[in-house]
Design a protein around this motif. Sequence first.
Motif, PDB file in Angstrom:
ATOM      1  N   GLN A  77      33.054  38.409  64.216  1.00 25.43           N
ATOM      2  CA  GLN A  77      34.407  37.875  64.233  1.00 25.43           C
ATOM      3  C   GLN A  77      35.409  38.977  64.569  1.00 25.43           C
ATOM      4  OE1 GLN A  77      35.675  35.388  60.971  1.00 25.43           O
ATOM      5  NE2 GLN A  77      33.565  34.857  60.413  1.00 25.43           N
ATOM      6  N   PRO A  78      36.547  38.598  65.186  1.00 27.76           N
ATOM      7  CA  PRO A  78      37.615  39.587  65.370  1.00 27.76           C
ATOM      8  C   PRO A  78      38.062  40.105  64.012  1.00 27.76           C
ATOM      9  CG  PRO A  78      38.049  37.580  66.621  1.00 27.76           C
ATOM     10  CD  PRO A  78      36.901  37.272  65.712  1.00 27.76           C
ATOM     11  N   ALA A  79      38.420  41.370  63.953  1.00 29.57           N
ATOM     12  CA  ALA A  79      38.810  41.961  62.667  1.00 29.57           C
ATOM     13  C   ALA A  79      39.870  43.025  62.899  1.00 29.57           C
ATOM     14  CB  ALA A  79      37.592  42.570  61.971  1.00 29.57           C
ATOM     15  N   ARG A  80      40.650  43.256  61.850  1.00 31.21           N
ATOM     16  CA  ARG A  80      41.650  44.318  61.894  1.00 31.21           C
ATOM     17  C   ARG A  80      41.502  45.192  60.668  1.00 31.21           C
ATOM     18  NH1 ARG A  80      48.170  43.784  63.129  1.00 31.21           N
ATOM     19  NH2 ARG A  80      48.515  46.014  63.527  1.00 31.21           N
ATOM     20  N   LEU A  81      41.560  46.499  60.918  1.00 33.94           N
ATOM     21  CA  LEU A  81      41.395  47.493  59.869  1.00 33.94           C
ATOM     22  C   LEU A  81      42.695  48.263  59.740  1.00 33.94           C
ATOM     23  CD1 LEU A  81      39.374  49.096  58.016  1.00 33.94           C
ATOM     24  CD2 LEU A  81      38.915  50.529  60.009  1.00 33.94           C
ATOM     25  N   PHE A  82      43.150  48.451  58.517  1.00 34.72           N
ATOM     26  CA  PHE A  82      44.387  49.179  58.274  1.00 34.72           C
ATOM     27  C   PHE A  82      44.090  50.566  57.691  1.00 34.72           C
ATOM     28  CE2 PHE A  82      45.520  44.723  58.228  1.00 34.72           C
ATOM     29  CZ  PHE A  82      46.677  44.692  58.992  1.00 34.72           C
ATOM     30  N   GLY A  83      44.927  51.528  58.059  1.00 38.21           N
ATOM     31  CA  GLY A  83      44.769  52.884  57.544  1.00 38.21           C
ATOM     32  C   GLY A  83      44.081  53.841  58.495  1.00 38.21           C
ATOM     33  N   GLY A 116      39.279  45.319  66.105  1.00 37.26           N
ATOM     34  CA  GLY A 116      37.912  45.432  66.583  1.00 37.26           C
ATOM     35  C   GLY A 116      37.125  44.188  66.242  1.00 37.26           C
ATOM     36  N   ARG A 117      35.834  44.366  65.975  1.00 34.30           N
ATOM     37  CA  ARG A 117      34.975  43.248  65.612  1.00 34.30           C
ATOM     38  C   ARG A 117      34.249  43.563  64.315  1.00 34.30           C
ATOM     39  NH1 ARG A 117      33.205  42.157  71.544  1.00 34.30           N
ATOM     40  NH2 ARG A 117      34.304  40.237  72.025  1.00 34.30           N
ATOM     41  N   ALA A 118      34.031  42.520  63.525  1.00 34.30           N
ATOM     42  CA  ALA A 118      33.246  42.644  62.299  1.00 34.30           C
ATOM     43  C   ALA A 118      31.924  41.915  62.504  1.00 34.30           C
ATOM     44  CB  ALA A 118      33.998  42.054  61.114  1.00 34.30           C
ATOM     45  N   LYS A 151      40.447  42.638  57.851  1.00 35.05           N
ATOM     46  CA  LYS A 151      41.044  41.302  57.907  1.00 35.05           C
ATOM     47  C   LYS A 151      40.407  40.499  59.031  1.00 35.05           C
ATOM     48  CE  LYS A 151      45.491  38.893  58.126  1.00 35.05           C
ATOM     49  NZ  LYS A 151      46.959  39.052  58.302  1.00 35.05           N
ATOM     50  N   LEU A 152      39.746  39.397  58.671  1.00 31.21           N
ATOM     51  CA  LEU A 152      39.158  38.475  59.636  1.00 31.21           C
ATOM     52  C   LEU A 152      40.149  37.340  59.882  1.00 31.21           C
ATOM     53  CD1 LEU A 152      35.487  38.266  58.253  1.00 31.21           C
ATOM     54  CD2 LEU A 152      36.560  40.036  59.649  1.00 31.21           C
ATOM     55  N   PRO A 153      39.876  36.443  60.832  1.00 30.80           N
ATOM     56  CA  PRO A 153      40.834  35.363  61.109  1.00 30.80           C
ATOM     57  C   PRO A 153      41.194  34.512  59.894  1.00 30.80           C
ATOM     58  CG  PRO A 153      39.243  35.526  62.883  1.00 30.80           C
ATOM     59  CD  PRO A 153      38.774  36.454  61.814  1.00 30.80           C
ATOM     60  N   HIS A 154      40.235  34.276  58.985  1.00 35.46           N
ATOM     61  CA  HIS A 154      40.502  33.358  57.880  1.00 35.46           C
ATOM     62  C   HIS A 154      40.288  33.963  56.496  1.00 35.46           C
ATOM     63  CE1 HIS A 154      40.920  30.266  60.896  1.00 35.46           C
ATOM     64  NE2 HIS A 154      39.705  30.507  61.351  1.00 35.46           N
ATOM     65  N   LYS A 155      39.968  35.248  56.447  1.00 32.18           N
ATOM     66  CA  LYS A 155      39.764  35.875  55.140  1.00 32.18           C
ATOM     67  C   LYS A 155      39.735  37.388  55.299  1.00 32.18           C
ATOM     68  CE  LYS A 155      34.688  35.484  55.405  1.00 32.18           C
ATOM     69  NZ  LYS A 155      33.461  34.993  54.718  1.00 32.18           N
TER      70      LYS A 155
END
Length: 229
Positions: A77-83, A116-118, A151-155
């Motif tokens: 899934q698409p994902a976003r990482l912070f930091g 990125g992607r998870a 962070k994934l699209p829904h969780k």
Amino acid sequence: MQSKVTKMLIREEFNRERVEELIREARKHGPFHALSHDEREATRHEYLAHHAQGQDLWVFGYGSLLWNPAFHYVDCQPARLFGYRRRFCLQSSIGRGSKERPGLMLALDRGGSCNGRAFRIESKKIESETEILWMREMISGSYDAKMVRMKLPHKTVSGLTFVMNRHHPRYIDKLDMEATAKLLATGEGHLGTCREYLMNTIAHLEEMEVKDKYLHQLASKVQEIDDVS
């Protein structure tokens, strides 16, 4: 933007004998810091000791993992990482670099955020697939395995990613865009060129409707170098 053809990493090549062969080959051309098999396995077991037994494992990918993970997974899934941010800050003398044509690889460095992607590895395959993953990512110890929130699209989930080890001898702290682009324009090793790596990363992010300003600026500067030469 279409993906560029490049040599793919094959999971069957990730075994102890092949890894040790790569290290020996790299050391023929000069000093090359590498973890021993036992050191590498110790870092893997240390990370997994903090992972809940029976739970699947999410892995965050930001560079070549986007198109060539080499490990088996059951969801992506698409994902976003912070930091952390994606940055060319790892000197490469194998893979996409060589003694004659050194290159740069992406790493997650401190600050900002990263799309990125998870990838989700099912619990019963964590042992076998992380063994592959560690041989892929931790030959030299240039990264630290870190538990992060993504962070994934829904969780939002917790999972694994590899962040830059700032104490590693191949870490490059300060390199401006022009110098970075020059290394990307010329770096090449047995896996292909740094230019292909850059363009593949851009292309696969665009498939996810993600435009990374930093990568696009570098691509433009690489093109300017081509136009002059």
